[in-house]
Write a protein that holds these residues in place. Sequence first.
Motif, PDB file in Angstrom:
ATOM      1  N   LEU A 527     -11.630  -3.568  -8.608  1.00 20.76           N
ATOM      2  CA  LEU A 527     -12.046  -3.061  -7.390  1.00 20.76           C
ATOM      3  C   LEU A 527     -12.058  -4.201  -6.189  1.00 20.76           C
ATOM      4  O   LEU A 527     -11.914  -3.590  -5.089  1.00 20.76           O
ATOM      5  CB  LEU A 527     -13.763  -2.833  -7.589  1.00 20.76           C
ATOM      6  N   LEU A 528     -12.217  -5.617  -6.551  1.00 22.93           N
ATOM      7  CA  LEU A 528     -11.734  -6.406  -5.336  1.00 22.93           C
ATOM      8  C   LEU A 528     -10.415  -6.106  -4.818  1.00 22.93           C
ATOM      9  O   LEU A 528     -10.190  -6.589  -3.647  1.00 22.93           O
ATOM     10  CB  LEU A 528     -12.186  -7.650  -5.963  1.00 22.93           C
ATOM     11  N   MET A 529      -9.635  -5.982  -5.866  1.00 23.17           N
ATOM     12  CA  MET A 529      -8.134  -5.859  -5.289  1.00 23.17           C
ATOM     13  C   MET A 529      -8.015  -4.586  -4.164  1.00 23.17           C
ATOM     14  O   MET A 529      -7.034  -4.237  -3.697  1.00 23.17           O
ATOM     15  CB  MET A 529      -7.001  -5.283  -6.329  1.00 23.17           C
ATOM     16  N   ARG A 530      -9.007  -3.705  -4.041  1.00 27.23           N
ATOM     17  CA  ARG A 530      -8.971  -2.409  -3.355  1.00 27.23           C
ATOM     18  C   ARG A 530     -10.339  -2.357  -2.507  1.00 27.23           C
ATOM     19  O   ARG A 530     -10.863  -1.171  -2.570  1.00 27.23           O
ATOM     20  CB  ARG A 530      -8.740  -1.055  -4.402  1.00 27.23           C
ATOM     21  N   LYS A 531     -10.967  -3.508  -2.404  1.00 30.21           N
ATOM     22  CA  LYS A 531     -12.109  -3.358  -2.014  1.00 30.21           C
ATOM     23  C   LYS A 531     -12.442  -2.809  -0.442  1.00 30.21           C
ATOM     24  O   LYS A 531     -13.607  -2.270  -0.030  1.00 30.21           O
ATOM     25  CB  LYS A 531     -12.788  -5.105  -1.632  1.00 30.21           C
ATOM     26  N   GLN A 532     -11.300  -2.342   0.233  1.00 30.62           N
ATOM     27  CA  GLN A 532     -11.157  -1.865   1.308  1.00 30.62           C
ATOM     28  C   GLN A 532     -10.748  -0.337   1.443  1.00 30.62           C
ATOM     29  O   GLN A 532     -10.989   0.349   2.356  1.00 30.62           O
ATOM     30  CB  GLN A 532     -10.608  -2.541   2.620  1.00 30.62           C
ATOM     31  N   ASP A 533     -10.724   0.136   0.291  1.00 32.38           N
ATOM     32  CA  ASP A 533     -10.168   1.630   0.038  1.00 32.38           C
ATOM     33  C   ASP A 533     -10.851   2.141  -1.163  1.00 32.38           C
ATOM     34  O   ASP A 533     -10.019   1.967  -2.115  1.00 32.38           O
ATOM     35  CB  ASP A 533      -8.773   1.326   0.067  1.00 32.38           C
ATOM     36  N   PRO A 534     -11.949   2.545  -1.180  1.00 32.70           N
ATOM     37  CA  PRO A 534     -12.533   3.001  -2.427  1.00 32.70           C
ATOM     38  C   PRO A 534     -11.793   4.505  -2.742  1.00 32.70           C
ATOM     39  O   PRO A 534     -12.023   4.751  -3.853  1.00 32.70           O
ATOM     40  CB  PRO A 534     -14.104   3.522  -1.916  1.00 32.70           C
ATOM     41  N   THR A 535     -11.038   5.209  -1.924  1.00 30.95           N
ATOM     42  CA  THR A 535     -10.458   6.252  -2.244  1.00 30.95           C
ATOM     43  C   THR A 535      -9.446   6.010  -3.068  1.00 30.95           C
ATOM     44  O   THR A 535      -9.054   6.583  -4.039  1.00 30.95           O
ATOM     45  CB  THR A 535      -9.839   7.054  -0.958  1.00 30.95           C
ATOM     46  N   LYS A 536      -8.723   4.875  -2.749  1.00 22.64           N
ATOM     47  CA  LYS A 536      -7.578   4.322  -3.650  1.00 22.64           C
ATOM     48  C   LYS A 536      -7.963   3.979  -4.829  1.00 22.64           C
ATOM     49  O   LYS A 536      -7.324   4.069  -5.894  1.00 22.64           O
ATOM     50  CB  LYS A 536      -6.657   3.525  -2.764  1.00 22.64           C
ATOM     51  N   ALA A 537      -9.162   3.305  -4.847  1.00 25.64           N
ATOM     52  CA  ALA A 537      -9.847   2.850  -6.100  1.00 25.64           C
ATOM     53  C   ALA A 537      -9.819   3.840  -6.900  1.00 25.64           C
ATOM     54  O   ALA A 537      -9.657   3.970  -8.422  1.00 25.64           O
ATOM     55  CB  ALA A 537     -10.978   1.732  -5.889  1.00 25.64           C
ATOM     56  N   LEU A 538     -10.566   4.874  -6.703  1.00 30.45           N
ATOM     57  CA  LEU A 538     -10.798   6.154  -7.384  1.00 30.45           C
ATOM     58  C   LEU A 538      -9.391   6.802  -7.977  1.00 30.45           C
ATOM     59  O   LEU A 538      -9.338   7.170  -9.243  1.00 30.45           O
ATOM     60  CB  LEU A 538     -11.789   7.001  -6.688  1.00 30.45           C
ATOM     61  N   ALA A 539      -8.656   6.687  -7.054  1.00 34.10           N
ATOM     62  CA  ALA A 539      -7.211   7.641  -7.407  1.00 34.10           C
ATOM     63  C   ALA A 539      -6.310   6.737  -8.538  1.00 34.10           C
ATOM     64  O   ALA A 539      -5.719   7.566  -9.500  1.00 34.10           O
ATOM     65  CB  ALA A 539      -6.567   7.650  -6.271  1.00 34.10           C
ATOM     66  N   GLU A 540      -6.668   5.278  -8.460  1.00 37.47           N
ATOM     67  CA  GLU A 540      -5.532   4.587  -9.428  1.00 37.47           C
ATOM     68  C   GLU A 540      -6.317   4.230 -10.756  1.00 37.47           C
ATOM     69  O   GLU A 540      -5.858   3.316 -11.286  1.00 37.47           O
ATOM     70  CB  GLU A 540      -4.958   3.370  -8.487  1.00 37.47           C
ATOM     71  N   VAL A 541      -7.657   4.647 -10.692  1.00 32.68           N
ATOM     72  CA  VAL A 541      -8.504   3.915 -11.762  1.00 32.68           C
ATOM     73  C   VAL A 541      -7.846   4.519 -13.083  1.00 32.68           C
ATOM     74  O   VAL A 541      -7.868   3.521 -14.239  1.00 32.68           O
ATOM     75  CB  VAL A 541      -9.818   4.053 -11.800  1.00 32.68           C
ATOM     76  N   GLY A 542      -7.153   5.517 -13.266  1.00 33.98           N
ATOM     77  CA  GLY A 542      -6.912   6.152 -14.594  1.00 33.98           C
ATOM     78  C   GLY A 542      -5.535   5.332 -14.982  1.00 33.98           C
ATOM     79  O   GLY A 542      -5.416   4.815 -16.091  1.00 33.98           O
TER      80      GLY A 542
END
Length: 563
Positions: A527-542
Amino acid sequence: MDFSRILSMDLNSSNSTLSLPSILMDALVPGYGNISQLIYRLCGIDVGYVVSGCLVLFGLFHGGQFLYNQSFDYIASYFTSSIYIEDNDNLYSQVMKWVAEQRMTKVSRDLKAVSKWVNNYQDDEDELDDDDFDVLDEKGIFNFEKWAGNIPPRYEPNYGSDRFYHDGRYFQFSREKKENKWSSDDDESLVIRCFGRSTQPIKDLLNHVKRWTLNKENKMTSVYRAPAESHGGRMWNRQSCRPSRPMHTVSLEQQQKAKIVRDINEYLHPVTARWYASRGIPYRRGYLFHGPPGTGKTSLSFALAGIFGLPVYCISLNEVGLTESDLGTLFSQLPRRCIVLLEDIDSAGLRRDDMPTGMEGTDPISPASETADGSEDGLTKISKTDVLISLSGLLNIIDGAASHEGRVLIMTTNCPENLDPALIRPGRVDLQVLFTLATREQIRDIFTRMYSTEFDAGEVRSRASSTKPTPNSSKTTNRQNDDLLALVRAESRLDTIEPEKLVEMAQQFADQLPEARFSPAEIQGYLLMRKQDPTKALAEVGKWRDEILESKRSGKKVVNVFN
């Protein structure tokens, strides 16, 4: 001494040819009477009055000097403010460089000439004329003495006190030397003093000096190491100040460079420290650069230091005599912002107690378990006699309860699979960067950079023959820099989510991760690598989930996820 003439002398007698001072001198200095009588008869001058006058002037001079010193000490104690600067502080060299260019140094009659400050990278070529670059002898061979003779020394104030004005205010500058019983070199200190009971004018002056130094050295990178001292201790010493390496000279894929620069840029921002503190996250950032030798791991470290204006502190765990206590002391002395470079971390011989003796530096057979609070069990001191640092000691120094915060830690290795998993787990290593052997694109860039003449403007004048720069070389490099900056800014935005939507996204994120398979540090690192973009964090978690699980099944220790 014969005082009989003094007792028998009639001071009111007009027949006396000698004064009382002459009689006194005759009694104190044997033979003085005969000399004074001869001078009196020849010249008609009583030497006693001359001597008396000299003694009076001597007494007045030293009396006035004593009163001046006493008055100055009184005024300095009660009506002035001062700030001391030791020579082991970076500010010392900055102040000396600034003072060397002030009027006080140009008009002073007591100076110290310094030439050893000129190193391989700072030859003060700006002060040399074009004619000074005639450094070839009659046979066309470069002559170093001829070239070095054109570089003037730097002139500094000598030991003692001097005075100068800055922004209409009077300052006193004192340079003092004191003996160091632990070293052959004496310690030095500076004292800057001003009238008034506030040190704010001196603080303003030092801030001005630091800004002046920043403008003078904004293209240089300071490199520090900690060699063993004669008395057994270690302290940071600046080994060199080299030109900052441009990022485009590092052979690494552009997307990777942009991702690293963007990550460090966000981390170093002052607002980020408060962001980490408000969420209970230790304010540290670690990177692992791994790949074959000669692929640019150290070069990238120095290029990053040049971009962000950070000094580089280099440590080798293989140094003979380096103990855990020394390493802990060195980490405690780090400045607030810097890059700590641990080179060849795999060759340090760190091992666990479940690793057979003689297997240091190889892939550990079975890693020890981590406790709930993140500490490791079963870590012990290594058995190599020349390395005195244990794995547990190193981990405590890196991210223990009393570890240093705010720095950028970079570890380099040629064999990442030989590293202990505890050393590179998420939270200690937040980003892993793979350096590969040269790709076709990198080969092309190396060739172009090698033969480009855009940076030769200051070099061609010193060569016997010069080549005209190609008109498009500067445009090519500027385009490379612009492309990198565009990639860095591409994701520098904050995606704000409404609270109700955030709760829904958090549930969707949790549903995509299996229970009891990921540590909190792994999830937090993602999450720290995407701490400014929660939408991207959710999309790429898989995708991240699948890659991490696959690496755990195959036993891989490093995972390169550059999305």
